[in-house]
Every structure is written in structure tokens, then in C-alpha cells.
Motif scaffolding. Structure first.
Motif, short mmCIF file in Angstrom:
data_model
loop_
_atom_site.label_atom_id
_atom_site.label_comp_id
_atom_site.label_asym_id
_atom_site.label_seq_id
_atom_site.Cartn_x
_atom_site.Cartn_y
_atom_site.Cartn_z
N LYS A 81 -10.10 18.11 -10.13
CA LYS A 81 -8.69 17.70 -10.22
C LYS A 81 -7.87 18.28 -9.08
O LYS A 81 -7.02 17.60 -8.51
CB LYS A 81 -8.10 18.12 -11.57
CG LYS A 81 -6.65 17.67 -11.74
CD LYS A 81 -6.11 18.02 -13.08
CE LYS A 81 -4.70 17.64 -13.34
NZ LYS A 81 -3.84 17.24 -12.29
N VAL A 84 -8.52 16.29 -5.94
CA VAL A 84 -7.90 14.97 -6.05
C VAL A 84 -6.38 15.09 -5.86
O VAL A 84 -5.77 14.28 -5.15
CB VAL A 84 -8.24 14.31 -7.40
CG1 VAL A 84 -7.41 13.05 -7.63
CG2 VAL A 84 -9.73 13.99 -7.46
N ASP A 85 -5.77 16.11 -6.48
CA ASP A 85 -4.33 16.33 -6.32
C ASP A 85 -3.96 16.61 -4.87
O ASP A 85 -2.96 16.10 -4.36
CB ASP A 85 -3.85 17.47 -7.22
CG ASP A 85 -3.87 17.11 -8.69
OD1 ASP A 85 -3.99 15.91 -9.02
OD2 ASP A 85 -3.77 18.04 -9.52
N SER A 88 -4.21 13.37 -2.98
CA SER A 88 -3.09 12.49 -3.36
C SER A 88 -1.82 12.92 -2.63
O SER A 88 -1.06 12.06 -2.15
CB SER A 88 -2.85 12.54 -4.87
OG SER A 88 -3.93 11.97 -5.55
N VAL A 91 -2.11 11.77 0.98
CA VAL A 91 -1.90 10.32 1.08
C VAL A 91 -0.42 9.99 0.96
O VAL A 91 0.13 9.20 1.74
CB VAL A 91 -2.72 9.57 0.01
CG1 VAL A 91 -2.28 8.11 -0.10
CG2 VAL A 91 -4.21 9.67 0.31
N LYS A 92 0.26 10.63 0.01
CA LYS A 92 1.70 10.39 -0.17
C LYS A 92 2.46 10.78 1.10
O LYS A 92 3.33 10.05 1.56
CB LYS A 92 2.22 11.19 -1.36
CG LYS A 92 3.68 10.93 -1.66
CD LYS A 92 4.14 11.69 -2.88
CE LYS A 92 5.62 11.44 -3.10
NZ LYS A 92 6.14 12.19 -4.22
#
Length: 112
Positions: A81, A84-85, A88, A91-92
Motif C-alpha cells: 500500500k 502504491v500510495d 499515486s 502520478v498526481k
């Protein structure tokens, strides 16, 4: 298949702890008290001892299962997790930068 077997064996091992609940222990010990084979004080001490041991075994089992899962996921190179966070968030951030660059390019095109 190997992962499934490991998890299945782990769960079966843990069931030994889960099957004997505090209530079942109390019923059994109460029968000994009723039959005069044990005093009420001894029964409470036994129930407390067994409960404490059961809780300890359950925690040990949960830690063992967590360790197996962690090792399995590490071998499979599956992102956790946190990873992945982190991705993310990257990407943002990139999306926001692209939007800003597109806005700048669009403004420059309008000014020419």
C-alpha cells in the motif's frame, strides 16, 4: 498453488486456538467444579491461565501468518500500500505539471 497451501495450513493451525473458546473452557471447568473435582477458586485461576495462553498463542499465530504473507508478497514482488500510495502521489504530481504546461502552451498559442 503453493501459496494457497501455505495459507490453508496456517489457518488450520490457527483453528486449534480458535476452536477452544473461553466459553467452552468455562463450561468444561464448571463441570469439574460441579462434580467436586475442582474448587471454584482453582477453576477461575485455570480459566484465566488458559485465556491468557490462548490470547498469546493467537497473537503469535497472527504474527506468524503476517510474516508468511509479507515474505510471500516480497517474493512475488507485489507493491504494498505504501508503494502504491507513493506512486499515486507521483502520478498526481505529474498530471498537475502536465496541466500547467498545457495551460502555458495554450496561452502562448493565443498570444501569437
Amino acid at each position: 498453488m503453493m501459496v494457497r497451501d501455505t495459507i490453508r495450513k496456517s489457518l488450520y493451525a490457527g483453528l486449534g486456538v480458535a476452536v477452544v473458546t473461553c466459553e467452552e473452557i468455562r463450561k468444561t471447568v464448571d463441570r469439574f467444579v460441579e462434580a467436586g473435582k475442582m474448587s471454584a477458586e482453582d477453576s477461575e485461576a485455570l480459566i484465566n491461565e488458559l485465556s491468557t495462553k490462548g490470547e498469546k498463542q493467537q497473537k503469535e499465530f497472527q504474527q506468524w501468518l503476517t510474516d508468511i504473507a509479507r515474505t510471500t508478497f516480497d517474493r512475488m514482488e507485489i507493491a504494498d500500500k505504501q508503494k502504491v500510495d507513493e506512486l499515486s502521489a507521483k502520478v498526481k504530481n505529474l498530471e498537475e505539471r502536465i496541466t500547467l504546461l498545457e495551460d502555458l502552451r495554450h496561452k502562448e498559442e493565443k498570444s501569437h
